[in-house]
Design an enzyme around this catalytic site. Structure first.
Site, PDB file in Angstrom:
ATOM      1  N   ARG A 106     -21.974  -4.832  36.001  1.00 51.52           N
ATOM      2  CA  ARG A 106     -22.892  -5.450  34.909  1.00 51.52           C
ATOM      3  C   ARG A 106     -24.312  -5.794  35.424  1.00 51.52           C
ATOM      4  NH1 ARG A 106     -22.940 -11.076  32.421  1.00 51.52           N
ATOM      5  NH2 ARG A 106     -23.658 -10.591  30.079  1.00 51.52           N
ATOM      6  N   HIS A 158     -27.887  -4.806  33.435  1.00 54.81           N
ATOM      7  CA  HIS A 158     -28.807  -5.803  33.120  1.00 54.81           C
ATOM      8  C   HIS A 158     -30.112  -5.462  33.950  1.00 54.81           C
ATOM      9  CE1 HIS A 158     -26.640  -9.148  31.115  1.00 54.81           C
ATOM     10  NE2 HIS A 158     -26.071  -7.590  30.671  1.00 54.81           N
ATOM     11  N   ASN A 180     -28.187 -14.236  30.966  1.00 51.27           N
ATOM     12  CA  ASN A 180     -27.890 -13.837  32.313  1.00 51.27           C
ATOM     13  C   ASN A 180     -27.328 -15.492  32.841  1.00 51.27           C
ATOM     14  OD1 ASN A 180     -28.674 -11.485  32.554  1.00 51.27           O
ATOM     15  ND2 ASN A 180     -30.561 -11.866  33.056  1.00 51.27           N
ATOM     16  N   HIS A 201     -16.461  -2.507  29.759  1.00 52.79           N
ATOM     17  CA  HIS A 201     -15.673  -3.564  29.353  1.00 52.79           C
ATOM     18  C   HIS A 201     -14.179  -3.430  29.774  1.00 52.79           C
ATOM     19  CE1 HIS A 201     -19.029  -5.583  26.736  1.00 52.79           C
ATOM     20  NE2 HIS A 201     -19.381  -5.399  28.031  1.00 52.79           N
TER      21      HIS A 201
HETATM   22  C1  HEM Z   1     -23.168  -2.346  24.310  1.00 57.59           C
HETATM   23  C2  HEM Z   1     -23.561  -3.555  24.384  1.00 57.59           C
HETATM   24  C3  HEM Z   1     -23.024  -4.656  25.312  1.00 57.59           C
HETATM   25  C4  HEM Z   1     -22.691  -5.883  24.977  1.00 57.59           C
HETATM   26  C5  HEM Z   1     -23.252  -6.530  23.731  1.00 57.59           C
HETATM   27  C6  HEM Z   1     -22.402  -6.567  26.145  1.00 57.59           C
HETATM   28  C7  HEM Z   1     -22.090  -7.941  26.210  1.00 57.59           C
HETATM   29  C8  HEM Z   1     -21.278  -8.573  27.197  1.00 57.59           C
HETATM   30  C9  HEM Z   1     -20.998  -9.742  27.517  1.00 57.59           C
HETATM   31  C10 HEM Z   1     -21.278 -10.917  26.144  1.00 57.59           C
HETATM   32  C11 HEM Z   1     -20.297 -10.061  28.487  1.00 57.59           C
HETATM   33  C12 HEM Z   1     -19.611 -11.409  28.973  1.00 57.59           C
HETATM   34  C13 HEM Z   1     -20.603 -12.126  29.734  1.00 57.59           C
HETATM   35  C14 HEM Z   1     -20.125 -13.598  29.824  1.00 57.59           C
HETATM   36  O1  HEM Z   1     -19.451 -14.104  29.025  1.00 57.59           O
HETATM   37  O2  HEM Z   1     -20.623 -14.305  30.652  1.00 57.59           O
HETATM   38  C15 HEM Z   1     -20.221  -8.708  29.205  1.00 57.59           C
HETATM   39  C16 HEM Z   1     -19.694  -8.474  30.131  1.00 57.59           C
HETATM   40  C17 HEM Z   1     -19.534  -7.273  30.914  1.00 57.59           C
HETATM   41  N1  HEM Z   1     -20.369  -6.372  30.793  1.00 57.59           N
HETATM   42 FE1  HEM Z   1     -21.199  -5.995  28.972  1.00 57.59          FE
HETATM   43  N2  HEM Z   1     -22.233  -5.830  27.334  1.00 57.59           N
HETATM   44  C18 HEM Z   1     -22.691  -4.467  26.715  1.00 57.59           C
HETATM   45  C19 HEM Z   1     -22.726  -3.415  27.616  1.00 57.59           C
HETATM   46  C20 HEM Z   1     -22.295  -3.330  28.729  1.00 57.59           C
HETATM   47  C21 HEM Z   1     -22.530  -2.069  29.519  1.00 57.59           C
HETATM   48  C22 HEM Z   1     -23.424  -0.897  29.089  1.00 57.59           C
HETATM   49  C23 HEM Z   1     -22.141  -2.273  30.835  1.00 57.59           C
HETATM   50  C24 HEM Z   1     -22.153  -1.529  32.073  1.00 57.59           C
HETATM   51  C25 HEM Z   1     -22.341  -0.052  32.313  1.00 57.59           C
HETATM   52  C26 HEM Z   1     -21.519  -3.628  30.753  1.00 57.59           C
HETATM   53  C27 HEM Z   1     -20.597  -4.097  31.731  1.00 57.59           C
HETATM   54  C28 HEM Z   1     -20.324  -5.453  31.823  1.00 57.59           C
HETATM   55  C29 HEM Z   1     -19.207  -5.747  32.661  1.00 57.59           C
HETATM   56  C30 HEM Z   1     -18.560  -5.136  33.843  1.00 57.59           C
HETATM   57  C31 HEM Z   1     -18.902  -7.105  31.944  1.00 57.59           C
HETATM   58  C32 HEM Z   1     -17.787  -8.219  32.805  1.00 57.59           C
HETATM   59  C33 HEM Z   1     -18.635  -8.922  33.927  1.00 57.59           C
HETATM   60  C34 HEM Z   1     -17.891 -10.061  34.502  1.00 57.59           C
HETATM   61  O3  HEM Z   1     -16.806  -9.852  34.856  1.00 57.59           O
HETATM   62  O4  HEM Z   1     -18.496 -11.141  34.787  1.00 57.59           O
HETATM   63  N3  HEM Z   1     -21.584  -4.241  29.576  1.00 57.59           N
HETATM   64  N4  HEM Z   1     -21.000  -7.887  28.324  1.00 57.59           N
END
Ligand code: HEM
Ligand SMILES: *[C@@H]1O[C@H](CO)[C@@H](O)[C@H](O)[C@H]1NC(C)=O
Length: 340
Positions: A71, A75, A103, A202
């Site tokens: 992630r 970002h 973030n 995800h």
């Molecule tokens: C398509 C639009 C996307 C949205 C709206 C989105 C949104 C989010 C949100 C809201 C979270 C949770 C953060 C939290 O609650 O603190 C999250 C977690 C995460 N996102 Fe996305 N994301 C997107 C795309 C991506 C992409 C493109 C990647 C990587 C290639 C990614 C990788 C991750 C990962 C690995 C997590 C888990 C992080 C953790 O375990 O703390 N996301 N994302």
């Protein structure tokens, strides 16, 4: 084609370009970023091995670390291009991205990158950029939890500045609608297919209650079949995340079936209408998502197709660059601070 975060050029740069193109027939503008697979071959031959070893330790000690690093890279790249800007700490003269609303209390994994950087600074000082470290570490993170391998083009420079405001505008959020998410990816030069494939990230990692409360007290029962399994799942989510306020930082997996495995189970969860984030479920359930729905179905059925597209789209994500960083960028000594 490279995606340019800002493709305007000033008068002085224009003169320089004209002069350059007269002498060397090079058109810097509009060309792909100068990234190559063997960028560190002479200057730091062990770089890939070192990153890999450290990531192995990190993921072995806690698989969550794979999600955190993946992630972070995303970002980083959506704000000024992949330039390590997300790694910069706040200083008196610099407002970092870490405390931007998208973030804050959410991005982690910085110490893993610090550890890798320290080792690389003793092995080959001043050579390997933080942006490259993060890109390779993200690839290794995916591999280490069962995902695909791809070759990573290298040679990124680190920025001297961060993009607090851009973090607010460029990064997609959990309550963004499908069209908003698509447009944020198109803006970066990424297609709808790239977006759906990259969302497959995800399949690992956790989200916080504040990001899925509206969804579980909202349309979750409508998108899901509400059979006994999804009812149990929803009940469990509600016990983690109470209605109203409070427990905002409590976490739950976005792929509750195999939360620590990089597989295509995330898409199968979406087919059942059980996506945790509104933004996840929209890929399948939005009335505007005729195209995205087909892609979700394809990846739910065909893990190989998902892995192949994810690999290609990750290279595209890593290719996002701000051309100015190549002129003005540096290799940071400490990923948290620009060199003085
Ligand atoms: C398509 C639009 C996307 C949205 C709206 C989105 C949104 C989010 C949100 C809201 C979270 C949770 C953060 C939290 O609650 O603190 C999250 C977690 C995460 N996102 Fe996305 N994301 C997107 C795309 C991506 C992409 C493109 C990647 C990587 C290639 C990614 C990788 C991750 C990962 C690995 C997590 C888990 C992080 C953790 O375990 O703390 N996301 N994302
Ligand atoms: C990424 O950039 C490299 C050169 O910097 C280029 O060779 C490659 O085709 C690009 N890949 C994608 C998928 O855009």
């Amino acid at each position: 084609m490279a995606a340019f975060y800002d493709s305007r050029i000033g008068f002085d740069q224009c003169i320089l370009l004209v002069v350059m193109s007269i002498f060397c027939c090079v058109c810097v503008h509009g060309s792909d970023p100068p990234l190559t697979l063997d960028y560190y071959k002479e200057k730091c031959p062990n770089v890939l091995e070192i990153v890999r070893n450290e990531m192995e330790c990190a993921v072995l000690s806690d698989p969550r670390n794979a999600a955190l690093i993946l992630r972070l890279h995303f970002h980083d790249c959506f704000v000024q291009g992949c330039d390590g800007s997300v790694l910069l700490d706040d200083t008196i003269t610099l407002q970092g991205e870490k405390n931007a609303p998208n973030n804050k209390n959410s991005l982690k994994g910085f110490r893993t990158i610090d550890r890798i950087k320290n080792i690389l600074e003793s092995e080959c000082p001043g050579i390997v950029s933080c942006a490259d470290i993060l890109t390779v570490a993200a690839r290794d993170a995916v591999v280490l939890v069962g995902g695909p391998f791809w070759e990573v083009p290298l040679g990124r420079k680190d920025s001297k500045t961060a993009g607090y405001e851009l973090s607010n505008t460029n990064l997609p959020t959990a309550d963004d609608g499908l069209l908003s998410i698509i447009s944020k990816f198109i803006y970066q030069g990424l297609s709808v297919t790239d977006m759906v494939a990259l969302s497959g990230a995800h399949t690992i990692g956790l989200a916080r209650c504040v990001n899925f409360r509206e969804r579980i007290y909202g349309d979750f029962p409508i998108t899901s079949a509400m059979n006994s399994a999804s009812e149990t799942y929803l009940k469990n989510l509600k016990s983690i995340c109470p209605p109203g306020i409070g427990e905002d930082n409590k976490e739950s997996a976005m792929d509750y079936v195999t939360p620590n495995l990089f597989d295509n189970s995330y898409y199968q969860v979406l087919l059942r209408g059980e996506g945790l984030l509104n933004s996840d479920q929209e890929l399948y359930s939005s009335i505007l998502g005729v195209e995205t729905k087909k892609i979700v179905q394809k990846y739910a059925e065909n893990p190989i197709a998902f892995f192949e597209q994810f690999s290609e789209s990750m290279v595209k994500l890593g290719n996002i660059t701000n051309p100015e960083t190549y002129v003005d960028g540096e290799v940071r000594k400490n990923c948290r601070f620009a060199n003085t």
